[in-house]
Motif scaffolding. Structure first.
Motif, PDB file in Angstrom:
ATOM      1  N   HIS A   1     -19.660  43.223 -20.103  1.00 15.15           N
ATOM      2  CA  HIS A   1     -20.656  44.288 -19.777  1.00 15.15           C
ATOM      3  C   HIS A   1     -21.765  44.531 -20.870  1.00 15.15           C
ATOM      4  N   TYR A   2     -22.801  44.272 -20.377  1.00 11.07           N
ATOM      5  CA  TYR A   2     -23.897  44.413 -21.566  1.00 11.07           C
ATOM      6  C   TYR A   2     -25.099  45.244 -21.254  1.00 11.07           C
ATOM      7  N   HIS A   3     -25.474  45.766 -19.955  1.00 11.93           N
ATOM      8  CA  HIS A   3     -26.687  46.480 -19.596  1.00 11.93           C
ATOM      9  C   HIS A   3     -26.400  48.061 -20.057  1.00 11.93           C
ATOM     10  N   PRO A   4     -27.173  48.642 -20.931  1.00  8.47           N
ATOM     11  CA  PRO A   4     -27.171  49.834 -21.421  1.00  8.47           C
ATOM     12  C   PRO A   4     -27.092  50.879 -20.298  1.00  8.47           C
ATOM     13  N   ALA A   5     -27.617  50.515 -19.100  1.00  2.89           N
ATOM     14  CA  ALA A   5     -27.490  51.619 -18.091  1.00  2.89           C
ATOM     15  C   ALA A   5     -26.176  51.832 -17.777  1.00  2.89           C
ATOM     16  N   PHE A   6     -25.230  51.005 -17.675  1.00  2.00           N
ATOM     17  CA  PHE A   6     -23.852  51.236 -17.307  1.00  2.00           C
ATOM     18  C   PHE A   6     -22.935  51.463 -18.490  1.00  2.00           C
ATOM     19  N   GLY A   7     -23.314  51.946 -19.686  1.00  2.61           N
ATOM     20  CA  GLY A   7     -22.433  52.431 -20.732  1.00  2.61           C
ATOM     21  C   GLY A   7     -22.258  51.402 -21.990  1.00  2.61           C
ATOM     22  N   GLU A   8     -21.384  51.518 -22.692  1.00  2.00           N
ATOM     23  CA  GLU A   8     -21.054  50.592 -23.928  1.00  2.00           C
ATOM     24  C   GLU A   8     -20.846  49.315 -23.442  1.00  2.00           C
ATOM     25  N   MET A   9     -21.112  48.422 -24.479  1.00  2.00           N
ATOM     26  CA  MET A   9     -21.014  46.826 -24.201  1.00  2.00           C
ATOM     27  C   MET A   9     -19.453  46.555 -24.363  1.00  2.00           C
ATOM     28  N   VAL A  10     -19.074  45.710 -23.540  1.00  2.00           N
ATOM     29  CA  VAL A  10     -17.537  45.384 -23.378  1.00  2.00           C
ATOM     30  C   VAL A  10     -17.501  43.801 -23.866  1.00  2.00           C
ATOM     31  N   PRO A  11     -16.775  43.320 -24.788  1.00  2.00           N
ATOM     32  CA  PRO A  11     -16.816  41.980 -25.285  1.00  2.00           C
ATOM     33  C   PRO A  11     -16.140  41.026 -23.915  1.00  2.00           C
TER      34      PRO A  11
ATOM     35  N   GLU B   1     -24.301  46.145 -10.897  1.00  2.00           N
ATOM     36  CA  GLU B   1     -22.937  45.916 -11.037  1.00  2.00           C
ATOM     37  C   GLU B   1     -22.352  46.502  -9.758  1.00  2.00           C
ATOM     38  N   ILE B   2     -21.194  45.633  -9.376  1.00  2.00           N
ATOM     39  CA  ILE B   2     -20.415  45.889  -8.351  1.00  2.00           C
ATOM     40  C   ILE B   2     -18.814  45.988  -8.615  1.00  2.00           C
ATOM     41  N   LYS B   3     -18.403  46.968  -7.959  1.00  2.00           N
ATOM     42  CA  LYS B   3     -16.756  47.232  -8.129  1.00  2.00           C
ATOM     43  C   LYS B   3     -16.286  46.565  -6.652  1.00  2.00           C
ATOM     44  N   LEU B   4     -15.154  45.836  -6.686  1.00  2.00           N
ATOM     45  CA  LEU B   4     -14.591  45.486  -5.327  1.00  2.00           C
ATOM     46  C   LEU B   4     -13.449  46.471  -5.191  1.00  2.00           C
TER      47      LEU B   4
ATOM     48  N   GLU C   1     -18.161  49.143  -4.553  1.00  2.00           N
ATOM     49  CA  GLU C   1     -18.780  50.570  -4.923  1.00  2.00           C
ATOM     50  C   GLU C   1     -20.261  50.009  -5.907  1.00  2.00           C
ATOM     51  N   ASN C   2     -21.155  50.144  -5.690  1.00  2.00           N
ATOM     52  CA  ASN C   2     -22.485  49.825  -6.650  1.00  2.00           C
ATOM     53  C   ASN C   2     -23.071  50.537  -7.482  1.00  2.00           C
ATOM     54  N   ARG C   3     -23.542  49.996  -8.511  1.00  2.00           N
ATOM     55  CA  ARG C   3     -24.035  50.886  -9.664  1.00  2.00           C
ATOM     56  C   ARG C   3     -25.403  50.225  -9.919  1.00  2.00           C
ATOM     57  N   ASN C   4     -26.588  50.731  -9.487  1.00  2.00           N
ATOM     58  CA  ASN C   4     -27.781  50.158  -9.499  1.00  2.00           C
ATOM     59  C   ASN C   4     -28.639  50.463 -10.711  1.00  2.00           C
TER      60      ASN C   4
ATOM     61  N   ILE D   1     -15.902  37.801 -14.947  1.00  2.00           N
ATOM     62  CA  ILE D   1     -16.041  39.142 -14.121  1.00  2.00           C
ATOM     63  C   ILE D   1     -14.738  40.048 -14.750  1.00  2.00           C
ATOM     64  N   ASP D   2     -14.967  41.262 -14.842  1.00  2.00           N
ATOM     65  CA  ASP D   2     -14.222  42.302 -15.434  1.00  2.00           C
ATOM     66  C   ASP D   2     -12.899  42.135 -14.604  1.00  2.00           C
ATOM     67  N   ARG D   3     -12.057  42.079 -15.056  1.00  2.00           N
ATOM     68  CA  ARG D   3     -10.692  42.101 -14.248  1.00  2.00           C
ATOM     69  C   ARG D   3      -9.580  42.931 -14.987  1.00  2.00           C
ATOM     70  N   ARG D   4      -9.934  43.691 -16.005  1.00  2.00           N
ATOM     71  CA  ARG D   4      -9.071  44.741 -16.622  1.00  2.00           C
ATOM     72  C   ARG D   4      -8.269  45.513 -15.761  1.00  2.00           C
ATOM     73  N   GLU D   5      -8.913  45.927 -14.427  1.00  2.00           N
ATOM     74  CA  GLU D   5      -8.379  46.681 -13.536  1.00  2.00           C
ATOM     75  C   GLU D   5      -7.905  45.785 -12.415  1.00  2.00           C
ATOM     76  N   LYS D   6      -6.878  45.042 -12.456  1.00  2.00           N
ATOM     77  CA  LYS D   6      -6.494  43.802 -11.398  1.00  2.00           C
ATOM     78  C   LYS D   6      -6.957  43.984  -9.971  1.00  2.00           C
ATOM     79  N   LYS D   7      -6.711  45.368  -9.409  1.00  2.00           N
ATOM     80  CA  LYS D   7      -6.871  45.481  -8.069  1.00  2.00           C
ATOM     81  C   LYS D   7      -8.451  46.070  -7.732  1.00  2.00           C
ATOM     82  N   GLN D   8      -9.067  46.015  -8.679  1.00  2.00           N
ATOM     83  CA  GLN D   8     -10.606  46.671  -8.707  1.00  2.00           C
ATOM     84  C   GLN D   8     -11.319  45.858  -9.828  1.00  2.00           C
ATOM     85  N   PRO D   9     -11.611  44.553  -9.450  1.00  2.00           N
ATOM     86  CA  PRO D   9     -12.518  43.787 -10.442  1.00  2.00           C
ATOM     87  C   PRO D   9     -13.927  44.024 -10.069  1.00  2.00           C
ATOM     88  N   GLU D  10     -14.602  43.814 -11.268  1.00  2.00           N
ATOM     89  CA  GLU D  10     -16.007  44.277 -11.404  1.00  2.00           C
ATOM     90  C   GLU D  10     -16.994  43.025 -11.564  1.00  2.00           C
ATOM     91  N   PHE D  11     -17.862  42.870 -10.579  1.00  2.00           N
ATOM     92  CA  PHE D  11     -18.847  41.699 -10.860  1.00  2.00           C
ATOM     93  C   PHE D  11     -20.152  41.980 -11.656  1.00  2.00           C
TER      94      PHE D  11
END
Length: 354
Positions: free
Chosen positions: A217-227, A110-113, A55-58, A24-34
């Protein structure tokens, strides 16, 4: 937006009583991304109402999320973009509840809580149990539980669908983890092969697992990859279930198992395993494919690589019906079949501290 907000209390999404699992992307602790399937949020509370705003990103398909609410499984269709308000639970009487919210699908979205609310006079209780055992799976749509709920199509090709049958809860990966009482990170993506320019993921510019495996993050539709930071999770067992989509667009392994392309694939597969071993020096790496129909030459190549590595903790495992179980995705009963065999095999390894 949330109705009767004055009757609810907001629970910050970084509270210690909330239990997260998955890459999970928890860089923003109060809005984690699945991002990955089977990513989850578990919590317990006293009250009679719980609402989660996402918040959904399709990227493709219709997108659904799921939850186990007091033992009952539920699912919700998300808005294609923007926010969706999910009523997780609503009852007349206040009592204790346990909820496990999870991502049913792969990076088709991808979804953001964004926010969690419970009854205004309710309270968050101590955190749910989190297993000590840890499993990680690298795989494709079968490992993600894609089309698993199409139970009328056991042993058959897939029906027409738009994502509604896909459910990571019923993937062999998560069923295996539950049988073993283990936490799961399910690094699974529909259509993915080992190498770029093969498989089905992100057609026509196919992206392989050797590119995805160390990303968050790895899907090109959602921007740059994040290690991904591998220090965040160290599995005891890693399951590598890659080698089924690799026959597209050319099944070169079937055509000539010792041909130039087959030799290159085994070299890259070995490098992939060596990369995992570098990250996880003590983990057992279990290499396999699934019941989805494919040529046996792929399994012979995987077994050959495992043998040549001469690492007692890198092993090949064959299911009773490897490569010949079904022309379609695995349904619930078929995933259960795989999980039963895989869990028994893992238990037989006698893993220290397991």
């Amino acid at each position: 937006m949330l109705q009767d907000r004055e009757k609810m209390q907001k629970i910050e999404l970084d509270q210690p009583e909330l239990v997260y699992s998955g890459r999970i992307d928890r860089r923003e602790k109060k809005q984690p991304e699945f991002i990955f399937p089977a990513s989850s949020l578990g919590f317990r509370f006293f009250g009679n109402r719980a609402v989660l705003i996402l918040e959904n990103r399709n990227a493709c398909w219709k997108n659904y999320v799921g939850a186990i609410v007091d033992g009952e499984q539920k699912s919700w269709l998300l808005n294609q973009t923007g926010q969706t308000e999910i009523l997780l639970l609503e009852e007349e009487e206040k009592r204790e509840h346990e909820i496990l919210f999870f991502k049913r699908q792969d990076s088709c979205h991808e979804i953001k809580l964004c926010a969690l609310f419970i009854s205004k006079d309710g309270r968050i209780l101590h955190a749910p149990f989190k297993p000590k055992r840890k499993i990680e799976v690298y795989g494709d749509s079968v490992s993600a539980g894609e089309v698993s709920e199409a139970v009328d199509y056991v042993g058959k090709a897939d029906p027409q669908h738009q994502g509604e049958y896909s459910n990571s809860w019923y993937s062999y990966a998560w069923i295996t983890a539950r049988k073993l009482q283990a936490e799961l990170h399910d690094i699974a993506q529909g259509g993915i092969a080992l190498m770029d320019q093969t498989g089905w993921f992100f057609s026509p510019d196919y992206i392989g697992m050797e590119t995805v495996w160390n990303q968050m993050h790895y899907h090109p539709a959602f921007g740059e990859m994040v290690p991904w930071d591998f220090s965040a999770y160290t599995p005891d067992v890693v399951i590598v279930a890659i080698g089924q989509n690799d026959s597209h667009p050319i099944d070169y392994m079937k055509e000539e198992i010792d041909g130039e392309r087959a030799i290159l694939w085994r070299k890259r597969y070995r490098a992939f395993l060596e990369g995992l071993r570098k990250q996880y020096p003590k983990a057992y790496l279990i290499c396999c494919t699934t019941l989805l129909i494919h040529d046996a030459a792929w399994d012979r190549s995987i077994e050959r690589v495992c043998r040549e590595l001469e690492d007692k903790r890198i092993v090949y495992f064959a299911f009773q019906r490897t490569g010949r179980g079904t022309p379609g995705h695995l349904r619930i009963s078929e995933a259960e079949e795989m999980a039963e065999e895989l869990a028994a095999y893992i238990e037989s390894l006698g893993i220290e501290g397991w």
